[in-house]
Design a protein around this motif. Structure first.
Motif, short mmCIF file in Angstrom:
data_model
loop_
_atom_site.label_atom_id
_atom_site.label_comp_id
_atom_site.label_asym_id
_atom_site.label_seq_id
_atom_site.Cartn_x
_atom_site.Cartn_y
_atom_site.Cartn_z
N VAL A 326 0.83 -1.20 0.00
CA VAL A 326 0.00 0.00 0.00
C VAL A 326 0.87 1.25 0.00
O VAL A 326 1.77 1.40 0.84
N THR A 327 0.61 2.15 -0.95
CA THR A 327 1.22 3.47 -0.96
C THR A 327 0.10 4.50 -0.86
O THR A 327 -0.82 4.50 -1.69
N ALA A 328 0.18 5.37 0.16
CA ALA A 328 -0.85 6.38 0.38
C ALA A 328 -0.19 7.75 0.45
O ALA A 328 0.75 7.95 1.23
N ILE A 329 -0.66 8.69 -0.36
CA ILE A 329 -0.05 10.02 -0.45
C ILE A 329 -1.13 11.08 -0.24
O ILE A 329 -2.12 11.13 -0.98
N ALA A 330 -0.95 11.90 0.79
CA ALA A 330 -1.88 12.98 1.08
C ALA A 330 -1.17 14.33 0.97
O ALA A 330 0.05 14.39 0.83
N SER A 331 -1.94 15.41 1.06
CA SER A 331 -1.38 16.75 0.95
C SER A 331 -1.97 17.63 2.03
O SER A 331 -2.81 17.21 2.83
N TYR A 332 -1.52 18.89 2.09
CA TYR A 332 -2.09 19.90 2.98
C TYR A 332 -2.12 19.45 4.44
O TYR A 332 -3.07 19.72 5.17
N ASP A 333 -1.08 18.78 4.88
CA ASP A 333 -0.95 18.36 6.27
C ASP A 333 -2.16 17.59 6.77
O ASP A 333 -2.77 17.91 7.78
#
Length: 423
Positions: A326-333
């Motif tokens: 699993v690779t999970a990438i989020a933004s904006y803290d």
């Protein structure tokens, strides 16, 4: 006598043919309580005659606005093969999705060749491309690719063919799942459930006003959404989840076996909840297991796996198990895996008991004007977990988040990274 026999033979062949040309008219396939499948086609003499050989529908790759409806009685199963079907329809005119799935029985859609199913509308009669609304029944829709395009068994070699599907929703409707919400929930087509994808190469793109790509329409839930087998799925959305729900909570998604999933959302979770906080007492559960490979990514404040930028008013459980990658990438803290806003008396539970997990918070949030707020250095969120309270007097986020990482069941590798801070 010879002429009469030839005529009878011709009529019998036409009546019991198992391949239907969608260019001639919309097709309705019904399996009734007696277990017999009946087919009706508009603009033809095919009018509710039995077809026991399995139903194949094709447009030969030609674009048509004719639609397909499959209705299955409880405890029955309907098998339909889509073979190079290309439907583009205005649902305001058609008053249905490109493909409608109805009834409390089960429908199997086999994919052969390249299939395209797209809808548009004029802000009324907003139906999903492949619409499976709970309002029409709660049987199971299975999209599969069990055989080669020529009907032969798959051998596991490069000679095997892969059935393809491109599905696109519009405005408030999903690509696969729920249609539009209405002010009267009794008549809403937004909620969906019991959708399983076991094979094929599938691309699903949501309508841009609150619908999931695979799952609920605007304000609708997506319950018991399963991607398994060796399915390859790409799902993209804006305000709804890539896979899961439209606006709000109350979704359940399972990705397992050897499935490969790429999921993306702008404002919601790539996998999980749609935008906004949803309803109380309507929990969401996400499970990724087996040998599944998942890449989930968000652009504007949502969690890649979990909730949207607004968090949830209900409990959230995320399980990553076995040999999942699993690779999970989020933004904006915001957390890459977890809850962007744990509201009221709710609990977020994240269990990682196997596989490899790469979680990245705030990837690419390097705009100097906002770096202190969004690059992860503001200490608002971990890479895995729940966003914490940073404002005096704001108690909304003071709730429970449990993160359990356990390698006792096998190898467990977790890499957690915050863009502005490091590992």
């Amino acid at each position: 006598t010879a002429a009469l026999m030839a005529m009878v033979s011709s009529i019998a062949t036409a009546a019991f043919a198992d391949t239907y040309d969608l260019n001639k008219g919309s097709v309705t396939v019904k399996t009734k309580d007696d277990g017999i499948t009946y087919v009706t086609q508009e603009n033809t003499e095919i009018n509710e005659h039995p077809d026991d050989t399995g139903v194949t529908i094709t447009s030969g790759g030609e674009k048509t606005s004719n639609t397909i409806t499959v209705e299955t009685a409880k405890d029955q199963t309907t098998d339909v093969t889509l073979e190079n079907v290309h439907i583009e329809v205005d649902t305001t005119d058609a008053k249905s999705g490109a493909i409608e799935i109805k009834g409390d029985g089960d429908t199997n859609l086999e994919l052969n060749g390249d299939n395209t199913v797209l809808v548009e509308n004029r802000w009324s009669e907003e139906h999903a491309a492949i619409e499976k609304a709970d309002a029409y029944g709660k049987g199971t829709l299975t999209i599969k690719d069990d055989v080669n395009d020529n009907g032969t068994a798959k051998t596991g070699t490069d000679e095997d063919t892969t059935g393809k599907l491109l599905a696109g929703g519009y405005h408030n409707s999903a690509a696969i799942g729920g249609g539009s919400d209405t002010y009267n929930r009794e008549y809403s087509l937004a909620d969906t459930s019991n959708i399983t994808i076991t094979g094929g190469d599938i691309t699903a793109i949501a309508g841009n006003d609150g619908a999931a790509a695979i799952g609920g329409g605007c304000s609708g839930t997506g319950k018991n959404i399963r991607i398994e087998g060796n399915a390859h799925v790409t799902a993209a959305s804006e305000d709804g989840a890539g896979i899961g729900g439209g606006f709000g909570s109350g979704n359940s998604v399972t990705i397992t076996d050897d499935a490969v999933v790429d999921a993306y959302s702008a404002f919601a979770a790539a996998i999980g909840n749609g935008d906004q906080v949803g309803c109380s007492n309507d929990p969401t559960t996400i499970t990724i297991s087996g040998n599944a490979t998942v890449h989930a990514e968000t652009r504007e404040s949502g969690c890649a796996i979990g909730t949207s930028r607004d968090g949830s008013l209900s409990d959230l459980t995320i399980n990553i198990e076995e040999n999942a990658n699993v690779t999970a990438i989020a933004s904006y803290d915001r957390p890459a895996i977890g809850n962007a806003g744990c509201h009221d008396d709710t609990t977020t539970t994240i269990n990682i008991t196997g596989g490899t997990v790469n979680a990245i918070n705030s990837f690419g949030s390097d705009n100097p004007a906002f770096s202190s707020q969004y690059d992860g250095t503001g200490n608002y969120s971990p890479a895995i977990g729940g966003r914490i309270n940073k404002w005096s007097g704001d108690s909304d986020f003071n709730t429970t988040c449990n993160v359990n990482i356990n390698s006792s069941t096998g190898d467990t590798v977790v890499n957690a990274y915050i863009y502005g801070k490091g590992s």
